[in-house]
Design a protein around this motif. Structure first.
Motif, PDB file in Angstrom:
ATOM      1  N   GLY A   1      16.514 -20.092   2.639  1.00 21.45           N
ATOM      2  CA  GLY A   1      16.873 -18.668   2.763  1.00 21.45           C
ATOM      3  C   GLY A   1      15.980 -17.820   1.868  1.00 21.45           C
ATOM      4  N   VAL A   2      16.167 -16.508   1.973  1.00 26.85           N
ATOM      5  CA  VAL A   2      15.314 -15.579   1.218  1.00 26.85           C
ATOM      6  C   VAL A   2      16.150 -14.416   0.677  1.00 26.85           C
ATOM      7  CG1 VAL A   2      13.349 -13.977   1.366  1.00 26.85           C
ATOM      8  CG2 VAL A   2      13.310 -16.099   2.690  1.00 26.85           C
ATOM      9  N   ILE A   3      15.931 -14.120  -0.610  1.00 26.99           N
ATOM     10  CA  ILE A   3      16.468 -12.865  -1.168  1.00 26.99           C
ATOM     11  C   ILE A   3      15.250 -11.973  -1.409  1.00 26.99           C
ATOM     12  CG2 ILE A   3      17.691 -11.723  -3.063  1.00 26.99           C
ATOM     13  CD1 ILE A   3      19.149 -14.402  -3.584  1.00 26.99           C
ATOM     14  N   VAL A   4      15.126 -10.933  -0.594  1.00 28.95           N
ATOM     15  CA  VAL A   4      14.036  -9.977  -0.831  1.00 28.95           C
ATOM     16  C   VAL A   4      14.546  -9.017  -1.914  1.00 28.95           C
ATOM     17  CG1 VAL A   4      12.620  -8.142   0.163  1.00 28.95           C
ATOM     18  CG2 VAL A   4      13.206 -10.142   1.546  1.00 28.95           C
ATOM     19  N   TYR A   5      13.805  -8.935  -3.011  1.00 27.19           N
ATOM     20  CA  TYR A   5      14.287  -8.160  -4.175  1.00 27.19           C
ATOM     21  C   TYR A   5      13.421  -6.918  -4.310  1.00 27.19           C
ATOM     22  CZ  TYR A   5      15.988  -7.241  -8.931  1.00 27.19           C
ATOM     23  OH  TYR A   5      16.563  -6.672 -10.044  1.00 27.19           O
ATOM     24  N   LEU A   6      13.966  -5.785  -3.833  1.00 26.39           N
ATOM     25  CA  LEU A   6      13.169  -4.557  -3.795  1.00 26.39           C
ATOM     26  C   LEU A   6      13.407  -3.745  -5.065  1.00 26.39           C
ATOM     27  CD1 LEU A   6      13.745  -3.600  -0.047  1.00 26.39           C
ATOM     28  CD2 LEU A   6      11.724  -4.682  -1.073  1.00 26.39           C
ATOM     29  N   ARG A   7      12.317  -3.299  -5.700  1.00 30.82           N
ATOM     30  CA  ARG A   7      12.413  -2.512  -6.945  1.00 30.82           C
ATOM     31  C   ARG A   7      12.851  -1.081  -6.611  1.00 30.82           C
ATOM     32  NH1 ARG A   7       9.772  -6.359 -10.176  1.00 30.82           N
ATOM     33  NH2 ARG A   7      11.247  -5.750 -11.784  1.00 30.82           N
TER      34      ARG A   7
ATOM     35  N   ILE B   1       9.341  -2.219   3.426  1.00 28.79           N
ATOM     36  CA  ILE B   1       8.593  -3.220   2.648  1.00 28.79           C
ATOM     37  C   ILE B   1       9.329  -4.565   2.735  1.00 28.79           C
ATOM     38  CG2 ILE B   1       7.883  -3.907   0.301  1.00 28.79           C
ATOM     39  CD1 ILE B   1       7.322  -0.933  -0.261  1.00 28.79           C
ATOM     40  N   GLY B   2      10.667  -4.494   2.758  1.00 32.34           N
ATOM     41  CA  GLY B   2      11.451  -5.735   2.894  1.00 32.34           C
ATOM     42  C   GLY B   2      11.192  -6.397   4.229  1.00 32.34           C
ATOM     43  N   LYS B   3      11.110  -5.576   5.264  1.00 29.87           N
ATOM     44  CA  LYS B   3      10.817  -6.112   6.614  1.00 29.87           C
ATOM     45  C   LYS B   3       9.462  -6.793   6.619  1.00 29.87           C
ATOM     46  CE  LYS B   3      11.094  -4.069  10.510  1.00 29.87           C
ATOM     47  NZ  LYS B   3      11.405  -3.323  11.725  1.00 29.87           N
ATOM     48  N   ALA B   4       8.474  -6.092   6.034  1.00 25.25           N
ATOM     49  CA  ALA B   4       7.102  -6.638   6.036  1.00 25.25           C
ATOM     50  C   ALA B   4       7.055  -7.971   5.279  1.00 25.25           C
ATOM     51  CB  ALA B   4       6.152  -5.620   5.407  1.00 25.25           C
ATOM     52  N   ILE B   5       7.817  -8.068   4.203  1.00 24.91           N
ATOM     53  CA  ILE B   5       7.848  -9.322   3.428  1.00 24.91           C
ATOM     54  C   ILE B   5       8.451 -10.457   4.266  1.00 24.91           C
ATOM     55  CG2 ILE B   5       8.995 -10.462   1.459  1.00 24.91           C
ATOM     56  CD1 ILE B   5       8.550  -7.855  -0.151  1.00 24.91           C
ATOM     57  N   LEU B   6       9.523 -10.149   4.982  1.00 24.18           N
ATOM     58  CA  LEU B   6      10.158 -11.201   5.817  1.00 24.18           C
ATOM     59  C   LEU B   6       9.203 -11.659   6.923  1.00 24.18           C
ATOM     60  CD1 LEU B   6      13.728  -9.681   5.992  1.00 24.18           C
ATOM     61  CD2 LEU B   6      13.098 -11.869   4.918  1.00 24.18           C
ATOM     62  N   ILE B   7       8.480 -10.735   7.506  1.00 24.07           N
ATOM     63  CA  ILE B   7       7.510 -11.101   8.555  1.00 24.07           C
ATOM     64  C   ILE B   7       6.415 -11.965   7.949  1.00 24.07           C
ATOM     65  CG2 ILE B   7       5.751 -10.176  10.147  1.00 24.07           C
ATOM     66  CD1 ILE B   7       7.672  -7.688  10.389  1.00 24.07           C
TER      67      ILE B   7
ATOM     68  N   HIS C   1      17.967  -7.152  -1.212  1.00 18.57           N
ATOM     69  CA  HIS C   1      18.699  -6.696  -2.398  1.00 18.57           C
ATOM     70  C   HIS C   1      17.884  -5.651  -3.144  1.00 18.57           C
ATOM     71  CE1 HIS C   1      21.716  -7.353  -5.606  1.00 18.57           C
ATOM     72  NE2 HIS C   1      20.721  -7.061  -6.411  1.00 18.57           N
ATOM     73  N   SER C   2      18.556  -4.601  -3.594  1.00 21.52           N
ATOM     74  CA  SER C   2      17.860  -3.565  -4.366  1.00 21.52           C
ATOM     75  C   SER C   2      18.132  -3.765  -5.850  1.00 21.52           C
ATOM     76  CB  SER C   2      18.355  -2.172  -3.966  1.00 21.52           C
ATOM     77  OG  SER C   2      18.224  -2.013  -2.575  1.00 21.52           O
ATOM     78  N   GLU C   3      17.101  -3.595  -6.631  1.00 24.63           N
ATOM     79  CA  GLU C   3      17.197  -3.808  -8.084  1.00 24.63           C
ATOM     80  C   GLU C   3      18.298  -2.952  -8.696  1.00 24.63           C
ATOM     81  OE1 GLU C   3      13.630  -2.601 -10.129  1.00 24.63           O
ATOM     82  OE2 GLU C   3      14.170  -3.754 -11.911  1.00 24.63           O
ATOM     83  N   CYS C   4      19.087  -3.554  -9.557  1.00 19.40           N
ATOM     84  CA  CYS C   4      20.113  -2.791 -10.289  1.00 19.40           C
ATOM     85  C   CYS C   4      20.155  -3.321 -11.720  1.00 19.40           C
ATOM     86  CB  CYS C   4      21.475  -2.931  -9.634  1.00 19.40           C
ATOM     87  SG  CYS C   4      22.775  -2.096 -10.558  1.00 19.40           S
TER      88      CYS C   4
ATOM     89  N   ASP D   1       0.828  -1.231   0.000  1.00 20.30           N
ATOM     90  CA  ASP D   1       0.000   0.000   0.000  1.00 20.30           C
ATOM     91  C   ASP D   1       0.855   1.271   0.000  1.00 20.30           C
ATOM     92  OD1 ASP D   1      -0.758   0.209   3.605  1.00 20.30           O
ATOM     93  OD2 ASP D   1       1.114  -0.030   2.490  1.00 20.30           O
ATOM     94  N   ARG D   2       2.156   1.123  -0.305  1.00 24.20           N
ATOM     95  CA  ARG D   2       3.026   2.306  -0.312  1.00 24.20           C
ATOM     96  C   ARG D   2       3.406   2.730  -1.737  1.00 24.20           C
ATOM     97  NH1 ARG D   2       5.706   2.587   4.824  1.00 24.20           N
ATOM     98  NH2 ARG D   2       3.937   2.383   6.270  1.00 24.20           N
ATOM     99  N   ASP D   3       3.613   1.762  -2.629  1.00 21.23           N
ATOM    100  CA  ASP D   3       3.971   2.140  -4.011  1.00 21.23           C
ATOM    101  C   ASP D   3       3.329   1.128  -4.956  1.00 21.23           C
ATOM    102  OD1 ASP D   3       7.333   0.806  -3.511  1.00 21.23           O
ATOM    103  OD2 ASP D   3       5.570  -0.214  -4.339  1.00 21.23           O
ATOM    104  N   ASP D   4       3.428   1.386  -6.260  1.00 19.50           N
ATOM    105  CA  ASP D   4       2.732   0.467  -7.195  1.00 19.50           C
ATOM    106  C   ASP D   4       3.726  -0.509  -7.825  1.00 19.50           C
ATOM    107  OD1 ASP D   4       2.607   2.896  -9.960  1.00 19.50           O
ATOM    108  OD2 ASP D   4       4.223   2.118  -8.665  1.00 19.50           O
ATOM    109  N   LYS D   5       4.832  -0.748  -7.098  1.00 21.41           N
ATOM    110  CA  LYS D   5       5.861  -1.653  -7.670  1.00 21.41           C
ATOM    111  C   LYS D   5       5.584  -3.107  -7.297  1.00 21.41           C
ATOM    112  CE  LYS D   5       9.339   2.010  -7.522  1.00 21.41           C
ATOM    113  NZ  LYS D   5      10.590   2.473  -6.877  1.00 21.41           N
ATOM    114  N   GLU D   6       6.126  -4.019  -8.117  1.00 20.98           N
ATOM    115  CA  GLU D   6       5.986  -5.459  -7.814  1.00 20.98           C
ATOM    116  C   GLU D   6       7.278  -5.926  -7.139  1.00 20.98           C
ATOM    117  OE1 GLU D   6       5.106  -6.861 -11.781  1.00 20.98           O
ATOM    118  OE2 GLU D   6       2.970  -7.050 -11.282  1.00 20.98           O
ATOM    119  N   HIS D   7       7.338  -5.786  -5.811  1.00 19.68           N
ATOM    120  CA  HIS D   7       8.523  -6.257  -5.109  1.00 19.68           C
ATOM    121  C   HIS D   7       8.466  -7.788  -5.026  1.00 19.68           C
ATOM    122  CE1 HIS D   7       9.575  -2.138  -4.088  1.00 19.68           C
ATOM    123  NE2 HIS D   7       8.307  -1.940  -3.787  1.00 19.68           N
ATOM    124  N   LEU D   8       9.631  -8.414  -4.925  1.00 19.13           N
ATOM    125  CA  LEU D   8       9.682  -9.873  -5.018  1.00 19.13           C
ATOM    126  C   LEU D   8      10.390 -10.483  -3.813  1.00 19.13           C
ATOM    127  CD1 LEU D   8      11.027  -9.955  -8.700  1.00 19.13           C
ATOM    128  CD2 LEU D   8       8.632 -10.263  -8.015  1.00 19.13           C
TER     129      LEU D   8
END
Ligand SMILES: Nc1nc2c(ncn2[C@@H]2O[C@H](COP(=O)(O)OP(=O)(O)OP(=O)(O)O)[C@@H](O)[C@H]2O)c(=O)[nH]1
Ligand SMILES: [Zn+2]
Length: 308
Positions: free
Chosen positions: A166-172, A214-220, A122-125, A34-41
């Motif tokens: 494990g988890v790689i949170v991939y933030l756009r 958003i990364g924190k929320a995904i891990l939770i 991880h942040s998108e690059c 609910d913060r941005d319109d990106k598809e974080h993974l």
């Protein structure tokens, strides 16, 4: 920060990906928020690390087929499978709270949140991950994080891996949050003598615009709480390490591969300059002092407003 002021997120879909590395299958999770319109993974290693929002029962008329299509299934899909919640071949069954529809924890089917989980935020690059750029080591880091999570121990560094979990949170959050267009302009300013921090400032951006909530929320949502965090970035540790919900039990360094004496690692003047700035101006915790080869005619300092 408490759970209530974290972004509201929802996992929309999860799919199994066999990998080209010969390692274990991974499970790609796509999130809306609910913060941005990106598809974080979230790139999840381990079938049993379960997204609470994906697995939660949606409504009475939701079918088992609906659940399998969005990826809310236990075990492995196979032609003719009828139930998402039961894998008869593997004798696995998910249980739910009848009132709330929430997935109930069961050691036999779901990763235990008390486990220490190897995580990378991880942040998108686009440039480092897709078009062979030697200006940064993001692509190398993404690849290495996946390989480290897949093994139980990394031989040449003796770093304990994730042993398949494990988890790689991939933030756009391309360009430390300023986007690809502004990052390309920052690159031109760097070719004109600015460093990666000065370039952001000259474009009227802060050095780092990212927010890892958003990364924190995904891990939770994935039921992770004790984290071995793969990073050199102290800001990530601070933003992630906020009990009572998430707990950074260990910082696992991301040492540039070239520093490990491995010829396969990226070697470029631009990368040395990028790493030097991250150490000296962004407090990055790289393992050894960076020994840089200064080019005699290069000015040591470039003030943020003028270019030498
Ligand atoms: N603005 C800007 N962004 C850059 C530049 N080089 C890389 N980036 C961005 O920096 C970010 C790198 O993020 P990460 O690799 O996830 O994390 P980090 O902050 O470097 O810290 P680590 O976890 O230690 O890797 C990505 O969003 C890249 O697009 C640059 O010169 N300028
Ligand atoms: Zn990069």
């Amino acid at each position: 920060m408490t759970i209530s002021n974290l972004p509201k997120i929802e996992c929309i879909a999860r799919a199994r990906l066999p990998t080209t590395t010969g390692g274990p299958d991974i499970f790609l999770h796509l999130y809306r928020n609910d913060r941005d319109d990106k598809e974080h993974l979230a790139i999840v290693f381990g079938e049993d690390i379960r997204s609470r929002s994906l697995f939660k029962r949606k409504s009475q008329n939701e079918t088992q087929q609906d659940r399998m299509i969005r990826g809310a299934y236990v075990g492995k899909l196979y032609p003719g499978r009828k139930s998402a919640d039961v894998d008869e071949n593997l004798n696995l069954k998910l249980e739910f709270d009848q009132k709330t529809g929430e997935l109930l924890f069961d050691e036999r089917t779901t990763w235990n949140r008390s486990n220490n989980t190897l995580v990378r935020i991880h942040s998108e690059c686009y440039t480092g991950e897709n078009v062979w750029s030697a200006r940064c080591d993001c692509g190398e880091q993404l690849d290495r994080a996946g390989r480290l999570i897949a093994v139980d121990n990394e031989e040449h560094t003796n770093i304990k891996g994730g042993d398949g979990h494990g988890v790689i949170v991939y933030l756009r959050q391309e360009g430390r949050g300023i986007g690809l267009g502004e990052k390309l302009k920052a690159y031109n300013l760097q070719d004109l003598g600015a460093d990666t921090v000065q370039a952001n400032i000259m474009l009227n951006h802060p050095p780092d615009l990212r927010d890892f909530s958003i990364g924190k929320a995904i891990l939770i949502d994935l039921g992770i709480s004790n984290i071995r965090l793969l990073t050199n970035n102290p800001d990530k540790i601070d933003q992630i390490n906020s009990p009572p919900v998430l707990n950074c039990t260990e910082r696992v360094p991301m040492i540039p591969i070239n520093w490990l004496g491995d010829e396969k690692g990226i070697k470029s003047k631009e990368l040395e300059g990028y790493l030097k700035t991250k150490i000296e101006k962004m407090g990055h915790l790289l393992q050894k002092p960076l020994i840089l080869h200064h080019h005699p005619n290069e000015k040591e300092e470039v003030s943020a407003n003028t270019i030498a």
